[in-house]
Design a protein around this motif. Sequence first.
Motif, PDB file in Angstrom:
ATOM      1  N   ARG A  83      60.511  17.908  16.342  1.00  7.88           N
ATOM      2  CA  ARG A  83      60.815  19.334  16.307  1.00  7.88           C
ATOM      3  C   ARG A  83      62.306  19.508  16.605  1.00  7.88           C
ATOM      4  N   PRO A  84      62.843  20.744  16.439  1.00 10.14           N
ATOM      5  CA  PRO A  84      64.262  20.936  16.729  1.00 10.14           C
ATOM      6  C   PRO A  84      64.607  20.404  18.124  1.00 10.14           C
ATOM      7  N   GLY A  85      65.680  19.662  18.216  1.00 16.18           N
ATOM      8  CA  GLY A  85      66.065  19.000  19.459  1.00 16.18           C
ATOM      9  C   GLY A  85      65.738  17.512  19.426  1.00 16.18           C
ATOM     10  N   PHE A 110      51.899  20.779  27.955  1.00 15.81           N
ATOM     11  CA  PHE A 110      53.059  19.982  27.583  1.00 15.81           C
ATOM     12  C   PHE A 110      53.984  19.939  28.795  1.00 15.81           C
ATOM     13  N   LYS A 137      59.531  16.898  27.447  1.00 16.14           N
ATOM     14  CA  LYS A 137      59.808  16.700  26.024  1.00 16.14           C
ATOM     15  C   LYS A 137      59.928  15.208  25.741  1.00 16.14           C
ATOM     16  N   TYR A 140      54.878  30.502  17.991  1.00 12.94           N
ATOM     17  CA  TYR A 140      56.338  30.266  17.958  1.00 12.94           C
ATOM     18  C   TYR A 140      57.010  31.359  17.116  1.00 12.94           C
ATOM     19  N   ALA A 197      65.592  28.140  18.776  1.00 13.79           N
ATOM     20  CA  ALA A 197      64.860  26.979  18.271  1.00 13.79           C
ATOM     21  C   ALA A 197      64.223  26.180  19.392  1.00 13.79           C
ATOM     22  N   LEU A 198      64.798  26.256  20.597  1.00 16.22           N
ATOM     23  CA  LEU A 198      64.320  25.366  21.657  1.00 16.22           C
ATOM     24  C   LEU A 198      63.247  25.977  22.555  1.00 16.22           C
ATOM     25  N   ALA A 199      62.753  27.154  22.177  1.00 12.90           N
ATOM     26  CA  ALA A 199      61.569  27.666  22.870  1.00 12.90           C
ATOM     27  C   ALA A 199      60.467  26.629  22.721  1.00 12.90           C
ATOM     28  N   VAL A 200      59.732  26.358  23.796  1.00 16.90           N
ATOM     29  CA  VAL A 200      58.682  25.338  23.726  1.00 16.90           C
ATOM     30  C   VAL A 200      57.356  25.850  24.268  1.00 16.90           C
ATOM     31  N   THR A 201      56.280  25.396  23.674  1.00 15.11           N
ATOM     32  CA  THR A 201      54.937  25.657  24.182  1.00 15.11           C
ATOM     33  C   THR A 201      54.787  24.933  25.514  1.00 15.11           C
ATOM     34  N   SER A 220      57.689  28.885  26.795  1.00 15.39           N
ATOM     35  CA  SER A 220      58.803  29.004  27.723  1.00 15.39           C
ATOM     36  C   SER A 220      60.045  29.334  26.898  1.00 15.39           C
ATOM     37  N   ILE A 221      60.715  30.411  27.261  1.00 14.07           N
ATOM     38  CA  ILE A 221      61.879  30.878  26.510  1.00 14.07           C
ATOM     39  C   ILE A 221      63.139  30.425  27.232  1.00 14.07           C
ATOM     40  N   ARG A 255      60.878  25.759  38.091  1.00  9.47           N
ATOM     41  CA  ARG A 255      60.220  27.035  37.833  1.00  9.47           C
ATOM     42  C   ARG A 255      58.717  26.923  37.674  1.00  9.47           C
ATOM     43  N   LEU A 256      58.247  25.766  37.185  1.00 10.31           N
ATOM     44  CA  LEU A 256      56.817  25.615  36.909  1.00 10.31           C
ATOM     45  C   LEU A 256      56.285  24.323  37.518  1.00 10.31           C
TER      46      LEU A 256
END
Lengths: 158, 158, 158, 158
Positions: free
Chosen positions: A67-69, A108, A111, B86, B97-101, B154-155, D129-130
């Motif tokens: 994914r992006p990154g 998750f 990363k 997303y 783009a780097l927002a992640v589940t 997570s934003i 944070r989590l």
Amino acid sequence: MLLAALLRSGGVGYSNRMKNPAAMSAADLNAFMAAGFPRWDRTGIAIEDCAHRKARLRMTTGERSLRPGGTVSGPTMFMLADTALYVAVLASVGPKALAVTTNMSINFLRKPPPRDLIAECRLLKLGKRLAVGDVTIYSDGDEEPVAQATGTYSIPSD
Amino acid sequence: MLLAALLRSGGVGYSNRMKNPAAMSAADLNAFMAAGFPRWDRTGIAIEDCAHRKARLRMTTGERSLRPGGTVSGPTMFMLADTALYVAVLASVGPKALAVTTNMSINFLRKPPPRDLIAECRLLKLGKRLAVGDVTIYSDGDEEPVAQATGTYSIPSD
Amino acid sequence: MLLAALLRSGGVGYSNRMKNPAAMSAADLNAFMAAGFPRWDRTGIAIEDCAHRKARLRMTTGERSLRPGGTVSGPTMFMLADTALYVAVLASVGPKALAVTTNMSINFLRKPPPRDLIAECRLLKLGKRLAVGDVTIYSDGDEEPVAQATGTYSIPSD
Amino acid sequence: MLLAALLRSGGVGYSNRMKNPAAMSAADLNAFMAAGFPRWDRTGIAIEDCAHRKARLRMTTGERSLRPGGTVSGPTMFMLADTALYVAVLASVGPKALAVTTNMSINFLRKPPPRDLIAECRLLKLGKRLAVGDVTIYSDGDEEPVAQATGTYSIPSD
């Protein structure tokens, strides 16, 4: 054909529902998956080890998994977790291709870099109709898990 | 390149964080996904519509999406649900783009025949750091859902 | 005794398994819960309305429901969500006291002030063995939900 | 008052954020819970042991915890799981009363008889944070778990 043969025979080389031995070996399971899923080889998944109520899988990751990154995507980890649970169920009850996930919850945690992933699954419950299992996913070589999943499988009656 | 440009510009054609309009249009989002995911076109997913806190996606299914029995596989539905969430987040906050589940829980309700799937997503919460959304997946033409998922994104801060 | 009577009779005032009418009325369900759970009245829960595959419950909250900061605690909301799902199942299939939750996933979206909570439940699936439902919890008078839950109930065979 | 004092002092007897020691002892945590939750003693929960990223709790069950059939109810197990996760977070980061669960997914595996329950919690991730943790619940004296839960806690910044 192999799939049909396995289903007819009730599985290769396993002793039915004895408490401890696996119902299918890792080699049986790799053959069963390749026969049932047309693009199994493209998933990059191999079943490394299994036992009654347990399975360990390895997945090579490629560009399609990112994914992006540049980290491994969530759906890729979900596919691995879901497969690990399916394999642990088959390792315990024998080849029931139509066993289905009824739900799955995945967290998750970190990363994962583009390296192999390892999934360790153990069944918390193995009932006649439902199996519940826990899957922890690691990035090869790291001790801290990258994802954790829990899911339920519905086992068809014969 | 398109992705880099979108990230630099802070997005195409949207007004930042106004309450009601979408931060990105369906066309923006299709372009953003194609730029960020190398094999986006092979997923079979198209973003049909979006609004602030909402998105609707369509997915064509092919042989690669099927499991034994000829129905659409769980991981395929998970990928669609995760993408819908997303996209609904991006439609609301712009191209990050780097927002992640962080987690996702999915229930598989019925076995979907090999037809298009439709995912409807709405955000139940849109905070600064976390968004929570609900996705319902339908088999094209059926009223009863085939899957339901709830997930948290997570934003990243800017 | 009421519970035993209800179980013997197969329920009060409902028509068995017709598609649309509720199998039990809100009044039946309040009586059934009071008979089966020794401290039902201390939960503060009342069943306001129900229909086939649907239920709406109200819960008054008291000091016992609060956590540090003075907001309603997570376990209190879980109990309400779980009860709403149980009630929606009973409203659909009739009095089966031994139906059990197999899993439940809950998202806490906002901290609810110490006011009444409203739970709206609808079943996404009602099979012979499993029911899956969705519960949204509101703080009385607010439009944005405070929690959302999805759960699975296992329905015993007769 | 004790709660206020603990919050002011930043906790009793712990070394802040060192990697391995617990930030609070089991005795600290029992006092902290009793101070923050008005009816803590009625929950029947005691914190038996804790360490950095770990906690073990015991819960006595009474008539109020039972559901039809005489087994321990789902909401009772949820409360125990949620408390175990909260305690494991506090044991790791110190007394932050306002840490909140953002989501929790629980699987009920077996019906627990009316005996003590033991919850074992370990954190899979402890970020700024989590925090994400895993809780397994046993009926005292049995090896097979009765419930398994996974949850996320949001940790407030100071």
